[in-house]
Structures are given as structure tokens and as C-alpha cells.
Scaffold this motif. Structure first.
Motif, PDB file in Angstrom:
ATOM      1  N   PRO A  13       0.819  -1.223   0.000  1.00 30.58           N
ATOM      2  CA  PRO A  13       0.000   0.000   0.000  1.00 30.58           C
ATOM      3  C   PRO A  13       0.847   1.264   0.000  1.00 30.58           C
ATOM      4  CG  PRO A  13      -0.905  -1.583   1.532  1.00 30.58           C
ATOM      5  CD  PRO A  13       0.397  -2.158   1.047  1.00 30.58           C
ATOM      6  N   ARG A  70       1.000   4.448  -2.712  1.00 34.07           N
ATOM      7  CA  ARG A  70       0.740   5.859  -2.387  1.00 34.07           C
ATOM      8  C   ARG A  70       1.668   6.794  -3.160  1.00 34.07           C
ATOM      9  NH1 ARG A  70      -0.716   5.588   4.094  1.00 34.07           N
ATOM     10  NH2 ARG A  70      -2.197   3.898   3.804  1.00 34.07           N
ATOM     11  N   PHE A 114     -11.908  10.656  -1.668  1.00 33.63           N
ATOM     12  CA  PHE A 114     -11.848   9.252  -1.265  1.00 33.63           C
ATOM     13  C   PHE A 114     -10.406   8.743  -1.231  1.00 33.63           C
ATOM     14  CE2 PHE A 114     -12.479   4.645  -2.201  1.00 33.63           C
ATOM     15  CZ  PHE A 114     -13.286   4.333  -1.130  1.00 33.63           C
ATOM     16  N   ALA A 115      -9.619   9.146  -2.247  1.00 32.58           N
ATOM     17  CA  ALA A 115      -8.237   8.661  -2.339  1.00 32.58           C
ATOM     18  C   ALA A 115      -7.409   9.121  -1.148  1.00 32.58           C
ATOM     19  CB  ALA A 115      -7.600   9.161  -3.637  1.00 32.58           C
ATOM     20  N   GLU A 158      -8.894  10.068   1.845  1.00 33.20           N
ATOM     21  CA  GLU A 158      -9.574   9.585   3.045  1.00 33.20           C
ATOM     22  C   GLU A 158      -9.106   8.180   3.410  1.00 33.20           C
ATOM     23  OE1 GLU A 158     -14.198   9.811   4.563  1.00 33.20           O
ATOM     24  OE2 GLU A 158     -13.783   9.298   2.486  1.00 33.20           O
ATOM     25  N   VAL A 159      -9.012   7.296   2.391  1.00 32.76           N
ATOM     26  CA  VAL A 159      -8.706   5.901   2.697  1.00 32.76           C
ATOM     27  C   VAL A 159      -7.223   5.661   2.978  1.00 32.76           C
ATOM     28  CG1 VAL A 159     -10.690   5.081   1.396  1.00 32.76           C
ATOM     29  CG2 VAL A 159      -8.454   5.173   0.288  1.00 32.76           C
ATOM     30  N   ILE A 160      -6.386   6.682   2.825  1.00 34.17           N
ATOM     31  CA  ILE A 160      -5.025   6.494   3.319  1.00 34.17           C
ATOM     32  C   ILE A 160      -4.848   7.286   4.616  1.00 34.17           C
ATOM     33  CG2 ILE A 160      -4.056   5.957   1.048  1.00 34.17           C
ATOM     34  CD1 ILE A 160      -2.910   8.772   0.961  1.00 34.17           C
ATOM     35  N   GLY A 161      -5.983   7.661   5.208  1.00 33.26           N
ATOM     36  CA  GLY A 161      -5.950   8.203   6.562  1.00 33.26           C
ATOM     37  C   GLY A 161      -5.571   9.665   6.656  1.00 33.26           C
ATOM     38  N   ARG A 200      -9.168  15.454   7.720  1.00 36.20           N
ATOM     39  CA  ARG A 200     -10.155  16.220   6.978  1.00 36.20           C
ATOM     40  C   ARG A 200      -9.632  17.568   6.468  1.00 36.20           C
ATOM     41  NH1 ARG A 200     -14.642  15.958   4.757  1.00 36.20           N
ATOM     42  NH2 ARG A 200     -14.355  13.739   4.954  1.00 36.20           N
ATOM     43  N   MET A 224      -0.921   4.861  10.534  1.00 39.76           N
ATOM     44  CA  MET A 224      -2.159   5.004   9.760  1.00 39.76           C
ATOM     45  C   MET A 224      -3.332   5.216  10.709  1.00 39.76           C
ATOM     46  SD  MET A 224      -4.362   2.204   7.830  1.00 39.76           S
ATOM     47  CE  MET A 224      -4.764   1.709   9.488  1.00 39.76           C
ATOM     48  N   ALA A 225      -4.074   6.252  10.431  1.00 38.34           N
ATOM     49  CA  ALA A 225      -5.212   6.535  11.304  1.00 38.34           C
ATOM     50  C   ALA A 225      -6.521   6.099  10.647  1.00 38.34           C
ATOM     51  CB  ALA A 225      -5.261   8.032  11.596  1.00 38.34           C
ATOM     52  N   MET A 256      -9.673   1.567  -3.395  1.00 34.80           N
ATOM     53  CA  MET A 256      -8.908   1.702  -2.161  1.00 34.80           C
ATOM     54  C   MET A 256      -7.545   1.028  -2.291  1.00 34.80           C
ATOM     55  SD  MET A 256     -12.001   1.033   0.470  1.00 34.80           S
ATOM     56  CE  MET A 256     -11.419   1.403   2.093  1.00 34.80           C
ATOM     57  N   VAL A 261      -5.192   3.123  -4.585  1.00 32.64           N
ATOM     58  CA  VAL A 261      -4.580   4.352  -4.081  1.00 32.64           C
ATOM     59  C   VAL A 261      -3.767   4.109  -2.813  1.00 32.64           C
ATOM     60  CG1 VAL A 261      -6.372   5.784  -5.106  1.00 32.64           C
ATOM     61  CG2 VAL A 261      -6.589   5.073  -2.718  1.00 32.64           C
ATOM     62  N   GLY A 262      -3.679   2.837  -2.399  1.00 31.03           N
ATOM     63  CA  GLY A 262      -2.763   2.525  -1.317  1.00 31.03           C
ATOM     64  C   GLY A 262      -3.367   2.499   0.075  1.00 31.03           C
ATOM     65  N   ALA A 263      -4.656   2.149   0.182  1.00 28.73           N
ATOM     66  CA  ALA A 263      -5.222   1.941   1.511  1.00 28.73           C
ATOM     67  C   ALA A 263      -4.664   0.621   2.043  1.00 28.73           C
ATOM     68  CB  ALA A 263      -6.742   1.872   1.447  1.00 28.73           C
ATOM     69  N   PHE A 305      -7.190  -1.083   6.889  1.00 24.06           N
ATOM     70  CA  PHE A 305      -8.130   0.019   6.683  1.00 24.06           C
ATOM     71  C   PHE A 305      -9.349  -0.462   5.917  1.00 24.06           C
ATOM     72  CE2 PHE A 305      -9.943   3.807   5.002  1.00 24.06           C
ATOM     73  CZ  PHE A 305      -9.656   4.771   5.935  1.00 24.06           C
TER      74      PHE A 305
END
Lengths: 228, 298
Positions: free
Chosen positions: A75, A79, A102-103, A105-108, A111, B1-2, B207, B210-212, B216
Motif C-alpha cells: 500500500p 501511495r 476518497f483517495a 480519506e482511505v489512506i488516513g 479532513r 495510519m489513522a 482503495m 490508491v494505497g489503503a 483500513f
């Protein structure tokens, strides 16, 4: 940025997808990967994304050897790589803004980072006014711009596009290429797999040609030239 | 990672709502099976409670005259009684329980108002005998009732033995049913999770692209399973507690009634509830973990 060293990939059925390919792509380059269907372009990209592993040879991306990367690191490799496809791969029930957000958000990403970066990149791709539209309400070219925005929003070192103009008319394709060119000028390495002779001939950038899995041409400021 | 709480809550809620029919089925199955587990556990505790005196194979209780000084070892007279007891061919062994021990046991078995008048000095010590032939308990009682130094001889009535048998059979049946239902609950949860992942395969593929991280991607689905397991467990806890309250009500205050003697303390009910809740969570987590595994292997 990218180095393939004697890479061979054979699929289970015995099809040779890549045969002893070696290539170097430097940081900030803009490269077309050309060749007919089945020449190994997609395998090349899947190897970069570590969706496949090579049978032989080694691959470096951003200074890291990725053929033997442990699964949990994959992952983090991705990135650093933005990806655009022929079929856009947008989420139909999310707005333009949400698709790009979304791209992150899903890598944390928090906001406030999302709120800052998404409008910026939408502005770059020229879709600031369409942030609340759904993909279904957009033209093909606009949808591909959203996909480019999503691929670029995390400021990757490398942007890969697999037939980005495959579903677009020539005029729209030109617009997308101008956009990718602009992204390239920010220092991002861009690799585009395509068999769209028009855009390759027009851009006059480095061309790498694959044929039946073998690297048959590597030319600065090349043209598509396949079959000539 | 959060992984933000907001993200997980939102995704879990969306998944549950999209698959609501399957979710209801899974929750109900968990509820029914865990209710059986709960009732079975309460039954066990009840039987244990009603038969405390008869644990370790004790067949006869010989209560001795209470002494105000409450000695902790048998007196000479009590020792004589012991020798007489073990002389009988069908008495295997006898164990001395002093007055303090018997008081403690009485306080556990009797209702508080009755137990409050008891003191160590007024509670008899006892010899607790194991017989090689339990049917001879009545003979021991006949022989030792009225013996000098003996206050009373008690032995388990037939009804207690019958009750124990019935309860053990019920217990086994309930447990087998509960295990079967729990397995089907796990499979149902597994299935809802697969449906949820399938419904979101586009999201999942983006997901990954894009590297989740795998965690996660997994966590919302894991939570979905756990929420289903927990919801079922909550319903089961309510059923179990309600049953306990109703039985308690019917038991009333008649100290000699069987139901009364089977009353379980509130603490045991709480333990049962926690256990049932934990089983629910484990079933949900296990079901979703298996459901996720196949889909997310790259």
C-alpha cells in the motif's frame, strides 16, 4: 525513478508477457509505452504497481526494489504512484469532490488536508465548477479529468496512465495529454501506455516500444511509428 | 495510519443498512442461539445452587447438636458417631464440617430473612458421608435419627435426583442446539459480509489502487460482523434476564420449593450476560474474518 533489470514475466498458460526487459526511466521524465495489444504494456504497469511479481529480474521504483517487497508495504508503494485507466474507475454514487477526496480519506489523511488539497487539484484539472456533479453527469473527458485529479491529489512521484485516451475522441484526448504534460512539469514522472498514434506523434516525447514482450525501441523525442 | 472513528462508523452503518434483511436474519439467529446458551447456563447455576449440599457425591448429612462454643474439630461424642457411621458396610467415607461452615452454607441457601436469625452457635456441625450404595441413605437416617448428639439426618429426596437428571438432559439438548445455531449464525454473518464486500467491490478496488492498507479496508467489514454478533447477544441477554426475573417471581418466598432453591444470585446472572455478550462478539468477528479473507487476498 524506475529501473527494470532483465525482467521476465510468464503467465501460467505459458504466454510470455515480458522477455528480459531492462530500462531506466529518470525522475521527471515523460515516457510513452507503445505497442499493439498483447505486447506487454499492461504487464509492465501491473509489475510497477506490484499487482504482479516478475519471474526473473529486479524492479526498482523510487529507489526501492519492489519485486521482493513484503505484502504490508505494498500500500505504501502505491501511495507514491498515481494511476489512470481507460475506464476511469470512478465511484458512480459519489460526487466529483468525494471521488477525489476518497483517495486521501482511505489512506488516513485528516479532513483539513482533504479540504485543502481536493479543491486545489480540481482547479488544476479544470473542474472546480463541477465538484458536486456525479460522474454520470459528466462527459468522458471530464470523467478522465476526475480520474487524473484522484491520481494526482496525493502528489505522487510517479503517474501511470494505461490507455488514458482509449475511450475519448481526438480533441478530448489532446486536452487530457495537455493536462498530463502540465502535471509532468511539476516534476512528476509520467508513464503512458497507449496505442494512440496521434497523441504520441504530436507530443514528441521519449517512446519505448514493446513487441511480443520484448523491448524493441527506446527513442528520445520519438513518434509512434509502429509498423513503419 | 489513522482509521477515523467517523469513517468506520459511517461505513459500517451504510453496510448494515444496505444488507438489512441479511443483517436481521443473522442477528435473530445469534439471538436465538445465545438465548439457549444463556438459559442453559442459568439452569446449570440453578442446579448447582439447589444441590450445593450434595456436591462431591455426598449422600447423607448427619447434623449434630449445636454447641455454643462452636468447636472447629469434632468433640469426643461426635467422634463416636463418626466411628459408628464408618462401621456401616455401605458408608465409604465421612467428612466433618464445623458450625461456621454450615452457617455459611445455610446463608447461601435460605432466603435472607430466615438466614438472619441464624448464628454460629445455633447452627449444627455435620458429618457428610459418601455411600457406596446411595439407596441406603434412608437406612442411615433411620438408624441415626435420635442418636445421642445427633440433631437430624438429611438425605437427598428422590425429587432432587429426578430434577438433576431432567436438567442435565435439557442442558445437553440446549447446548447441542446452541452450538448448531451458533455455527449457522457464523455462516450467516460470513455471508452478509461477503455480500457487503461484493456490493462495494469498486470501492475496494479503488482503495487498493490508491494505497489503503488491508486493515483500513477490513475494519468496517469486521465491525459490521461484530455489530451483528453483539446485537444478537443483547437480545439474548434481555431474554435470559427476563426469564430469570419471571422465574424469580414465581419462586416466591417458599424456601422448600424447588424453584426457590434454584434461584441464582444477580451476580451469576450478570456473569452469564457478559459471557453471552462475549460469545456474540466472537461469533461476529470470526464470521466476518472468514468472509473477508478470501476477498482481500491479493
Amino acid at each position: 525513478m524506475i529501473r527494470f533489470e532483465n525482467v521476465t514475466k510468464t503467465y501460467k498458460a505459458g504466454t510470455v508477457a515480458l522477455q528480459d526487459v531492462s530500462i531506466d526511466i529518470d525522475k521527471g521524465e515523460f515516457v510513452f509505452l507503445v505497442g499493439p495489444s498483447g505486447s506487454g504494456k499492461t504487464t509492465f504497469i501491473r509489475l510497477l504497481l506490484r499487482e504482479e511479481t516478475p519471474d526473473q529480474g529486479r524492479i526498482w521504483v523510487a529507489g526501492r526494489e519492489i519485486a521482493h517487497l513484503s505484502p504490508w508495504r505494498i500500500p505504501y508503494l502505491r501511495r507514491n504512484i498515481g494511476c489512470v485507466f481507460q475506464d476511469f474507475r470512478l465511484l458512480p454514487n459519489r460526487t466529483v469532490f468525494e471521488n477525489v477526496a476518497f483517495a486521501l480519506e482511505v489512506i488516513g489523511r485528516p479532513r483539513h488536508v482533504i479540504e485543502g488539497q481536493v479543491p486545489q487539484v480540481l482547479d488544476l484539472v479544470g473542474l472546480a465548477g463541477k465538484r458536486d456533479s456525479l460522474p454520470g453527469e459528466l462527459s468522458g473527458g471530464e470523467q478522465q479529468r476526475v480520474a487524473v485529479a484522484r491520481a494526482f491529489v496525493n502528489r505522487p512521484l510517479l503517474l501511470i496512465a494505461d490507455e488514458p485516451t482509449g475511450n475519448l475522441d481526438p480533441a478530448t484526448s489532446q486536452g487530457i495529454m495537455r493536462l498530463l504534460d502540465r502535471i509532468n512539469r511539476t516534476g512528476t514522472t509520467v508513464v503512458i501506455a497507449t496505442h494512440d498514434a496521434g497523441i504520441v506523434d504530436q507530443m514528441r516525447r521519449r517512446v519505448v516500444e514493446l513487441h511480443r514482450g520484448e523491448l524493441v525501441r527506446d527513442q528520445e523525442r520519438g513518434v509512434y511509428g509502429y509498423g513503419t | 495510519m489513522a482509521v477515523s472513528v467517523e469513517y468506520v462508523t459511517r461505513e459500517t452503518a451504510t453496510n448494515l443498512w444496505r444488507n438489512r434483511l441479511m443483517t436481521v436474519a443473522a442477528v435473530l439467529t445469534v439471538a436465538v442461539s445465545l438465548s439457549l446458551v444463556g438459559v442453559s447456563l442459568l439452569l446449570r447455576q440453578g442446579v448447582a445452587q439447589a444441590t450445593t449440599q450434595w456436591q462431591n457425591g455426598v449422600n447423607v448429612l448427619v447434623f449434630l447438636d449445636a454447641a455454643p462454643s462452636a468447636p472447629t474439630v469434632p468433640t469426643a461424642q461426635q467422634h463416636t458417631i463418626y466411628q459408628q457411621l464408618v462401621q456401616l458396610p455401605y458408608v465409604k467415607s465421612c467428612l466433618y464440617r464445623d458450625q461456621a461452615y454450615d452457617l455459611g452454607e445455610a446463608q447461601r441457601l435460605l432466603d435472607p430473612s430466615a438466614a438472619s436469625v441464624l448464628t454460629v452457635a445455633s447452627t449444627p456441625a455435620s458429618w457428610r458421608c459418601v455411600l457406596s450404595q446411595p439407596s441406603e441413605a434412608q437406612a442411615v437416617a433411620r438408624q441415626f435419627n435420635g442418636f445421642p448428639g445427633v440433631a437430624e439426618v438429611q438425605y437427598p429426596q428422590k425429587q432432587i435426583r429426578t430434577m438433576e437428571t431432567v436438567v442435565h438432559v435439557l442442558d445437553a439438548v440446549f447446548l447441542v442446539l446452541a452450538v448448531i445455531l451458533l455455527l449457522s449464525a457464523a455462516v450467516l454473518i460470513l455471508n452478509t459480509i461477503r455480500l457487503a464486500i461484493f456490493a462495494r467491490r469498486r470501492e475496494v478496488s479503488v482503495m487498493r489502487l490508491v494505497g489503503a492498507t488491508n486493515w483500513f479496508i477490513r475494519i468496517p467489514f469486521m465491525f459490521e460482523g461484530i455489530v451483528q454478533g453483539l446485537a444478537g447477544a443483547l437480545v439474548a441477554v434481555l431474554v435470559t434476564v427476563a426469564l430469570h426475573v419471571v422465574l424469580d417471581h414465581f419462586a416466591g418466598h417458599n424456601a422448600s420449593s424447588l424453584l426457590y432453591r434454584m434461584r441464582t444470585p444477580a451476580g451469576d446472572v450478570a456473569t452469564t450476560a457478559i459471557l453471552v455478550g462475549m460469545i456474540g462478539v466472537v461469533i461476529g468477528a470470526a464470521g466476518s474474518a472468514i468472509g473477508i479473507r478470501r476477498f482481500l487476498e491479493s
